[in-house]
Design a protein around this motif. Structure first.
Motif, PDB file in Angstrom:
ATOM      1  N   TYR A  48      -6.535  -4.204  -6.310  1.00  0.00           N
ATOM      2  CA  TYR A  48      -5.176  -4.475  -6.768  1.00  0.00           C
ATOM      3  C   TYR A  48      -4.664  -5.827  -6.282  1.00  0.00           C
ATOM      4  N   VAL A  75       2.602  -4.292  -9.098  1.00  0.00           N
ATOM      5  CA  VAL A  75       1.990  -4.885  -7.909  1.00  0.00           C
ATOM      6  C   VAL A  75       2.643  -6.215  -7.571  1.00  0.00           C
ATOM      7  N   SER A  99       0.832  -1.204   0.000  1.00  0.00           N
ATOM      8  CA  SER A  99       0.000   0.000   0.000  1.00  0.00           C
ATOM      9  C   SER A  99       0.869   1.257   0.000  1.00  0.00           C
ATOM     10  N   VAL A 141      -4.210   2.231 -11.230  1.00  0.00           N
ATOM     11  CA  VAL A 141      -4.224   0.908 -10.593  1.00  0.00           C
ATOM     12  C   VAL A 141      -4.168  -0.199 -11.640  1.00  0.00           C
ATOM     13  N   ILE A 198       2.185   1.720  -3.604  1.00  0.00           N
ATOM     14  CA  ILE A 198       1.176   2.280  -4.512  1.00  0.00           C
ATOM     15  C   ILE A 198       0.930   3.747  -4.191  1.00  0.00           C
ATOM     16  N   ALA A 204      -8.472  -2.518  -2.248  1.00  0.00           N
ATOM     17  CA  ALA A 204      -8.496  -1.461  -3.257  1.00  0.00           C
ATOM     18  C   ALA A 204      -8.055  -0.136  -2.655  1.00  0.00           C
ATOM     19  N   VAL A 205      -7.854   0.835  -3.523  1.00  0.00           N
ATOM     20  CA  VAL A 205      -7.604   2.209  -3.091  1.00  0.00           C
ATOM     21  C   VAL A 205      -8.957   2.924  -3.071  1.00  0.00           C
ATOM     22  N   LYS A 234      -1.097  -3.003 -12.111  1.00  0.00           N
ATOM     23  CA  LYS A 234      -1.302  -4.458 -12.170  1.00  0.00           C
ATOM     24  C   LYS A 234      -0.722  -5.037 -13.456  1.00  0.00           C
TER      25      LYS A 234
END
Length: 243
Positions: A98, A225, A42, A216, A45, A198-199, A220
């Motif tokens: 993600y 990720v 996290s 995102v 990202i 998820a965000v 991926k």
């Protein structure tokens, strides 16, 4: 797509990207005791999002998914990392997942419970982390067992032991680590749910959501990720499918 200045103002109204980092899920983040700084997928990202927006990253460290949702809703963070759930959609929108994580059950070795479908019975006490994705899900799905809430997800197994409850629910990786630490415990086979991480961000305009959505999906598809998960030694999770 809106220009960069617009997106910077939308995502970083204080001049930095405030990202709620949830330490309650070891798949998402941990704390480096030497530096006092959070690390994990996290954080990676959030850092990439901040880099694309040309904003400094300001981690807002919290102890649980529920608190992560709270700080985003309260405007104390600009984005957060937590599982998608209908009960979290009030004032929050989500980019695509993600990673996906398994929600599992843990029992004591002598327990007569051997399958997931045996958990929801009268007289069974089931411990969950307050406000976690699996708490929200099981609160809807469980009809007979009594749900008991620990303060956070990392505290679930210790609360399960201390209270003499029958079953502990949680993320597979956390439960496996606790079973190894304590001994005399076993995970039930399979999973009771798939948790989509998820965000999430406060409801803004469609342009901001489109930007986050595209980022995102790109992270991926590019292997970002997967590489982050590998670097942090993450097991018990998988990169979410592309949409």
């Amino acid at each position: 797509m809106k220009d960069l200045d617009y997106l910077r103002d939308a995502f970083g109204p204080t001049g930095s990207l405030r990202a709620a980092i949830n330490l309650g899920n070891p798949i998402l983040a941990g704390m480096d005791r030497r530096t006092g700084m959070p690390y994990g997928i996290s954080v990676d990202i959030a850092g990439e999002l901040a880099r694309r927006l040309r904003l400094p990253l300001e981690p807002v460290v919290v102890s649980s998914a529920g608190k992560s949702v709270e700080v985003v809703r309260a405007g104390q963070a600009d984005v957060g990392f937590f599982a998608i759930d209908p009960q979290r959609s009030d004032g929050i929108v989500f980019a695509p997942a993600y990673v996906v994580i398994e929600g599992c059950y843990l029992v004591r070795e002598p327990s007569p419970i051997t399958q997931n479908d045996q958990v929801d019975q009268e007289g069974i006490k089931l411990v969950v982390g307050k406000g976690s994705a699996y708490d929200l899900y099981l609160s809807r799905a469980v009809g007979k067992a009594e749900i008991v809430r620990a303060d956070t997800s990392p505290a679930v197994v210790d609360h399960f032991i201390y209270t003499g409850a029958d079953v502990a629910a949680g993320v597979r990786q956390q439960l496996e680590a606790d079973a190894l630490r304590l001994g005399g415990l076993r995970l039930l086979p399979g999973r009771f749910m798939e948790i989509q991480q998820a965000v999430g961000m406060p409801v803004r305009d469609q342009a901001s959501l489109d930007f986050l959505w595209s980022l995102v999906e790109e992270l991926k598809a590019s292997g970002f990720v997967a590489e982050s998960m590998k670097r942090h030694g993450i097991v018990g999770a998988a990169v979410a499918p592309l949409l």
